[in-house]
Design an enzyme around this catalytic site. Structure first.
Site, PDB file in Angstrom:
ATOM      1  N   CYS A   2       0.850  -1.175   0.000  1.00 55.25           N
ATOM      2  CA  CYS A   2       0.000   0.000   0.000  1.00 55.25           C
ATOM      3  C   CYS A   2       0.891   1.231   0.000  1.00 55.25           C
ATOM      4  CB  CYS A   2      -0.874  -0.008   1.249  1.00 55.25           C
ATOM      5  SG  CYS A   2      -1.718  -1.570   1.454  1.00 55.25           S
ATOM      6  N   ASN A 100       1.319   0.007   6.081  1.00 58.36           N
ATOM      7  CA  ASN A 100       1.702  -0.700   4.855  1.00 58.36           C
ATOM      8  C   ASN A 100       2.520  -1.910   5.272  1.00 58.36           C
ATOM      9  OD1 ASN A 100       2.642  -1.518   2.336  1.00 58.36           O
ATOM     10  ND2 ASN A 100       4.326  -0.050   2.355  1.00 58.36           N
ATOM     11  N   GLY A 101       2.096  -3.094   4.836  1.00 64.45           N
ATOM     12  CA  GLY A 101       2.823  -4.310   5.204  1.00 64.45           C
ATOM     13  C   GLY A 101       1.831  -5.372   5.632  1.00 64.45           C
ATOM     14  N   GLU A 488      10.837 -10.812 -21.110  1.00 62.88           N
ATOM     15  CA  GLU A 488      10.443  -9.481 -20.656  1.00 62.88           C
ATOM     16  C   GLU A 488       9.320  -8.915 -21.533  1.00 62.88           C
ATOM     17  OE1 GLU A 488      10.584  -7.811 -18.167  1.00 62.88           O
ATOM     18  OE2 GLU A 488      10.299  -5.731 -18.739  1.00 62.88           O
ATOM     19  N   LYS A 492       5.614  -7.795 -20.172  1.00 58.63           N
ATOM     20  CA  LYS A 492       5.062  -6.443 -20.416  1.00 58.63           C
ATOM     21  C   LYS A 492       3.660  -6.549 -21.007  1.00 58.63           C
ATOM     22  CE  LYS A 492       6.906  -4.411 -18.600  1.00 58.63           C
ATOM     23  NZ  LYS A 492       8.061  -4.680 -17.805  1.00 58.63           N
ATOM     24  N   GLU A 495       0.989  -7.906 -18.457  1.00 61.09           N
ATOM     25  CA  GLU A 495       0.631  -7.095 -17.286  1.00 61.09           C
ATOM     26  C   GLU A 495      -0.161  -5.844 -17.624  1.00 61.09           C
ATOM     27  OE1 GLU A 495       3.813  -5.615 -14.752  1.00 61.09           O
ATOM     28  OE2 GLU A 495       5.131  -5.385 -16.463  1.00 61.09           O
ATOM     29  N   LYS A 608       3.194  -1.377  -7.706  1.00 56.78           N
ATOM     30  CA  LYS A 608       4.561  -1.104  -8.149  1.00 56.78           C
ATOM     31  C   LYS A 608       5.599  -1.842  -7.320  1.00 56.78           C
ATOM     32  CE  LYS A 608       7.691   0.995 -10.600  1.00 56.78           C
ATOM     33  NZ  LYS A 608       7.917   0.422 -11.945  1.00 56.78           N
TER      34      LYS A 608
HETATM   35  O1  M6R Z   1      11.085  -3.237  -7.485  1.00 57.99           O
HETATM   36  P1  M6R Z   1      11.541  -4.538  -8.050  1.00 57.99           P
HETATM   37  O2  M6R Z   1      12.435  -4.373  -9.235  1.00 57.99           O
HETATM   38  O3  M6R Z   1      12.137  -5.457  -7.049  1.00 57.99           O
HETATM   39  O4  M6R Z   1      10.211  -5.230  -8.592  1.00 57.99           O
HETATM   40  C1  M6R Z   1      10.249  -6.529  -9.106  1.00 57.99           C
HETATM   41  C2  M6R Z   1       8.972  -6.862  -9.827  1.00 57.99           C
HETATM   42  O5  M6R Z   1       7.886  -6.789  -8.960  1.00 57.99           O
HETATM   43  C3  M6R Z   1       8.723  -5.921 -11.013  1.00 57.99           C
HETATM   44  O6  M6R Z   1       9.787  -5.934 -11.900  1.00 57.99           O
HETATM   45  C4  M6R Z   1       7.437  -6.326 -11.749  1.00 57.99           C
HETATM   46  O7  M6R Z   1       7.626  -7.558 -12.394  1.00 57.99           O
HETATM   47  C5  M6R Z   1       7.016  -5.241 -12.726  1.00 57.99           C
HETATM   48  N1  M6R Z   1       5.620  -5.009 -12.641  1.00 57.99           N
HETATM   49  C6  M6R Z   1       7.321  -5.565 -14.131  1.00 57.99           C
HETATM   50  O8  M6R Z   1       6.920  -4.592 -15.026  1.00 57.99           O
END
Ligand code: M6R
Length: 613
Positions: A2, A100-101, A488, A492, A495, A608
């Protein structure tokens, strides 16, 4: 996962909190809420849905309080609903909390509190927090700020799991207490105002002076003062850190979406990442590292551990490290690595890649590697993030804030930085041919220019996206390092466009997945390796015969063999070719998502930074 925001100062808190929340929505957007200290009561306004909904709640603009906390939720415990939204309060409505957590032992604590007369109104783990604080606070005989602090500490020591918590109380209208453990929280400092947030960009418009907290450091804030305490409530001093990002870097800057802006920022992001590290005439420099030839020669293994996109960058890094340094290297998914009892000792180097530096699985894998005696090296985009505080060494991608949930510029910077690191190791080890290293360096230095060239395919890709956006399935194939880019590209697409996508090593297609190929399926082939291009073309022919639509991303001259679209990208060393080949695929996902009318920056079910397991 969050987002939390807090404000304590001289202005009305609610507009500041709402603006901060809207910048943190990428962390979760199932519900939102705020609590402020009004003249003689604690206000709480919250609802399910996005921050925009919250800002329309009747009366929110009438809040006058200059202290407040706020939350945007990515639901874990309990569905998105008003009851489950934060802030949560204790039964007597003395304390308001945002969190958050995850409090992993919340069931036990809930049972304990229920036996002691407390009632619960939500399904969340968070609701135990204000009630447990109240439980401990009510054991003190008098109202006193130190007792408030002691009660928060006692409660926190009972929690198992991760938390960043902000607490306000109607009894202490001038103060706020905050603390974190394994979840992010930063404090922005101004003379008579303090800002709190799960990440830096949300409060960059107000300050660039930040305090970064370690686990279980308790902070008592008033508008003009910050007091820090350690776990045992001894007062401690903390250094203020000036952050280099500016507020403009976290704005959309005329682009429709953050994702598009971030795709276009890649030339600059890469330049910032390699500046000062790579030059043609000198050895690669990493001032943060002090690895010796003896140490690198002693290594029996390198692990690269990460999640999602960062893991895909790790795969590209593995390829270069093994080829230049001849050290066995494995790239692994953090959530698997941490539970598979990996073979690690003091001759192992573990590298952790994470844009946010806050990913729970990656942090846990790092802690495990340390326990087993490995040296740990973090590669992140966020200074002071949790991973950097745990690791023995940290190096940074200088991509600037990445706001869109789908990672773009962080990925290309990670691939480049992994390559710089491999060169740095190879130069110390003298394990690779000088000519190869020099040409790789030269190609790395040329990347910003070549990325600009690739971005010129924007229109062509947009047209292809129009042909493809109604489809349901796509396959991404490649060989060698192109296979890592295929992974990758596939991530993309799924998602942000919700099209089912899979990536395969091109040679694997005929061992099963080809059964799925028919009219209406798109196959995207990436071919940047001269040695392997003919083989991948044969695999593409096999899918064309079965009715697939095809898109080819290549830096080779290839004859027209009935492909639907060929995107030519500039030639570069194959170690770094994913940096160029991924760009048309980022644009493809972006435009498909736009054609489908989806929220590109905030795709459903995602957040994110994934700070839960
Ligand atoms: O913040 P991080 O790089 O550790 O995040 C890892 C993944 O959660 C992140 O790369 C996720 O796969 C993205 N949504 C990809 O676009």
């Amino acid at each position: 996962m969050c987002g939390i925001v807090g404000y304590i100062g001289t202005k009305k808190a609610s507009p500041i909190l709402l603006s901060g929340l809207s910048k943190l929505e990428y962390r979760g957007y199932d519900s939102a809420g705020i609590s402020t200290i009004e003249k003689d009561f604690l206000s709480v306004m919250k609802d399910k849905g996005r921050v925009e909904n919250l800002s329309k709640i009747r009366g929110i603009d009438k809040l006058e309080g200059t202290i407040g906390i706020a939350h945007t939720r990515w639901a874990t415990h309990g569905k998105p609903s008003k009851e489950n939204s934060h802030p949560h309060q204790d039964n007597s409505k003395t304390f308001s909390v945002v969190h958050n957590g995850i409090i992993e032992n919340y069931n036990e604590l809930r049972e304990f509190l229920t036996k002691n007369g407390y009632t619960f109104y939500s399904q969340t783990d968070t609701e135990v927090i204000p009630n447990l604080i109240h439980y401990y606070y009510s054991q003190y005989k008098k109202d006193d700020m130190q007792n408030f602090l002691k009660a928060v500490r006692k409660a926190c020591l009972d929690f198992k799991g991760s938390f960043a918590i902000e607490v306000i109380s109607k009894l202490y209208p001038e103060n706020m207490i905050v603390v974190r453990q394994d979840s992010p929280l930063v404090i922005g400092n101004c003379e008579d105002e303090k800002y709190l947030s799960s990440d830096i960009p949300a409060i960059l418009p107000y300050t660039r002076d930040f305090y970064l907290l370690n686990d279980l450091e308790f902070v008592v804030l008033s508008k003009d003062k910050i007091e820090f305490y350690d776990k045992d409530l001894n007062k401690i001093e903390k250094e203020i850190k000036e952050i280099e990002w500016d507020a403009a870097s976290s704005e959309k800057d005329g682009y429709d979406d953050y994702m598009l802006k971030e795709i276009y920022e890649q030339p600059a992001a890469i330049k910032n990442t390699i500046d000062s590290k790579i030059s043609l005439d000198n050895k690669c420099e990493f001032n943060e590292l002090n690895f010796t030839k003896k140490y690198l020669q002693s290594l029996n293994k390198i692990y690269i551990v990460a999640c999602g996109t960062a893991m895909h960058a790790g795969l590209a890094g593995k390829n270069t490290l093994e080829k230049l340094c001849r050290i066995p290297t494995e790239a692994d998914i953090a959530s698997e690595f941490r539970y598979r009892d990996p073979i690690i000792d003091n001759k192992t180097l573990c590298i952790f890649i994470s844009q946010s530096g806050e990913t729970a699985d990656t942090i846990a894998a790092l802690k495990l590697s340390k326990e087993k005696g490995a040296k740990t090296l973090a590669i992140t985009n966020v200074e002071g993030s949790s991973i950097t505080r745990e690791a023995d060494f940290s190096i940074y991608t200088h991509a600037g804030p990445e706001i869109a949930v789908a990672s773009t510029k962080a990925y290309t910077c990670q691939v480049v930085l992994m390559n710089c690191l491999a060169i740095y190791f190879a130069e110390i080890l003298e394990s690779s041919d000088d000519k190869l290293i020099k040409s790789l360096k030269s190609d790395i230095l040329d990347l910003p220019k070549k990325i600009k060239k690739v971005l010129e395919c924007d229109d062509e890709i947009k047209k292809f996206a129009k042909k493809m956006y109604r489809e349901k399935d796509a396959f991404f194939i490649g060989r060698g390092v192109d296979e890592t880019a295929a992974r990758e590209g596939s991530l993309k697409l799924k998602e942000i466009s919700y099209i089912h996508a899979e990536s395969y090593a091109a040679g694997e297609l005929k061992h099963g997945p080809i059964a799925l190929i028919e009219k209406g399926v798109t196959v995207i082939g990436i071919m940047t390796d001269e040695e392997l291009v003919k083989k991948t073309i044969s695999n593409i022919q096999e899918v064309i015969t079965r009715g697939a639509k095809t898109l080819i991303i290549t830096n080779q001259k290839i004859d027209d063999k009935g492909f639907d679209k060929v995107i030519e990208i500039p030639k570069t060393n194959s170690f770094i070719s994913p940096v160029l080949s991924i760009i048309p695929l980022q644009l493809l996902s972006y435009y498909i998502s736009k054609y489908k009318g989806l929220d590109v920056d905030k795709p459903r079910n995602l957040a994110k930074s994934v700070t839960v397991e």
